[in-house]
Design an enzyme around this catalytic site. Structure first.
Site, PDB file in Angstrom:
ATOM      1  CG  LEU A  53      -1.877  -1.244   1.210  1.00  0.00           C
ATOM      2  CD1 LEU A  53      -2.441  -1.499   2.594  1.00  0.00           C
ATOM      3  CD2 LEU A  53      -2.986  -1.024   0.192  1.00  0.00           C
ATOM      4  N   PRO A  54       0.264   2.414  -0.317  1.00  0.00           N
ATOM      5  CG  PRO A  54      -1.011   3.924  -1.567  1.00  0.00           C
ATOM      6  CD  PRO A  54      -1.106   2.623  -0.818  1.00  0.00           C
TER       7      PRO A  54
ATOM      8  CB  THR B 263       7.664   2.128   2.303  1.00  0.00           C
ATOM      9  OG1 THR B 263       8.283   1.394   1.247  1.00  0.00           O
ATOM     10  CG2 THR B 263       8.731   2.946   3.024  1.00  0.00           C
TER      11      THR B 263
ATOM     12  CE  LYS C 145      11.762   1.031   0.143  1.00  0.00           C
ATOM     13  NZ  LYS C 145      10.416   0.557  -0.217  1.00  0.00           N
TER      14      LYS C 145
ATOM     15  CE  LYS D 293      44.101  18.415  -0.666  1.00  0.00           C
ATOM     16  NZ  LYS D 293      44.033  17.716  -1.981  1.00  0.00           N
TER      17      LYS D 293
END
Length: 299
Positions: free
Chosen positions: A64-65, A95, A170, A240
């Site tokens: 799912l989203p 996610t 994730k 540097k």
């Protein structure tokens, strides 16, 4: 095996297709029935309600989203948590937020339902070709039970630890990826304004140490991640080089906010007396602030 799959968008549909191709019976649901057209044509069946789907399946997977959608599917009206049968397995490829994953896991455990959080990396293209990494969090027995299904959808599968750790892996990976993209854009815009062709500097990034992932694969595992700061490339030299890049940015009137922040970290580390140590020692400043050290186990 009778598998229910909820969320058949750009990534979910090809993942579900891999399960169908592996010979499993598939029952699918999405807020848009049209998203499932190709799967239905290939032999999947449609379910109008997530809870009804869950009641009919040995395994239910969601892709799912985000957390809001996963919470609704799991805990909302006609959600799957109340309908999954004892002994069933739930795999969440979203996610997701680890706290929500763990809350749903606790509710399912009380009903004798096993759960993995198993987000994937590889995008839509990887899902179509099985060129994915699955990061699976959950107890070892559940992971082994789910392994054949995970290996049916992905070439690479990692057990990340307890439930919620798949989501942690994730979202931290994606955070690093997006931040690196921004840093590369800083460097590319500065370089192009200074006179190098875009195609050339991008090619250099691909072929040099960054593109070959030398820091991730070789340098940091040998230095920072072992707590070994014997100099390979000194902090003074790193300061540097970064200073030269920021000089060029100022000369071309190009902002480099992330690089400037990194320079301040290097300056602070040199102020600690670490100029002759390996450049990676400056990363320990973040460890001090976080109150945690990141170290690999001994070889």
């Amino acid at each position: 095996m009778q598998i229910g799959f909820i969320g058949v968008g750009n990534i979910g549909a090809p993942i579900a297709g891999q399960l169908l191709a592996a010979g499993h019976r598939l029952l699918v649901h999405d807020i848009r029935r049209a998203a499932a057209d190709a799967l239905l044509a290939a032999g999947a069946e449609w379910s109008e309600v997530p809870g009804t789907l869950a009641a009919q399946c040995e395994v239910v997977a969601t892709c799912l989203p985000g957390p809001a959608e996963m919470e609704q599917v799991c805990l909302g009206h006609n959600g799957i948590v109340e309908q999954l049968k004892p002994g069933a397995l739930y795999i969440d490829h979203t996610t997701n937020a680890p706290a929500l994953v763990r809350r749903v896991h606790a509710l399912l455990a009380a009903r004798n339902v096993a759960m993995l959080d198993a987000p994937v990396s590889g995008g839509m293209e990887g899902a179509r070709t099985r060129d994915l990494l699955v990061m699976a969090g959950g107890d070892p027995e559940t992971f082994e039970r789910a392994r054949p299904l995970l290996e049916a959808i992905a070439k690479r599968v990692i057990h990340t630890g307890g439930v919620g750790t798949g989501s942690i892996a994730k979202i931290m990976h994606n955070c690093a990826s997006f931040t690196l993209d921004m840093l590369m854009a800083e460097c590319w815009t500065t370089g192009v304004k200074a006179g190098i062709e875009a195609a050339t500097i991008v090619d250099v990034f691909k072929e040099a140490a960054l593109g070959q992932m030398m820091s991730l694969k070789v340098r940091l595992p040998a230095t920072y991640l072992r707590g070994d700061f014997a100099p390979r490339f000194s902090l003074a030299l790193a300061r540097k080089d970064l200073g030269l890049a920021l000089d060029l940015a100022r000369a071309t009137d190009t902002p480099m906010r992330l690089a400037a922040l990194c320079e301040q970290e290097l300056i602070e580390a040199i102020g600690r007396g670490w100029a002759d140590r390996d450049a990676s020692i400056f990363l320990t400043l973040q460890e001090e602030r976080a109150g945690i050290a990141v170290r690999l186990p001994p070889v």
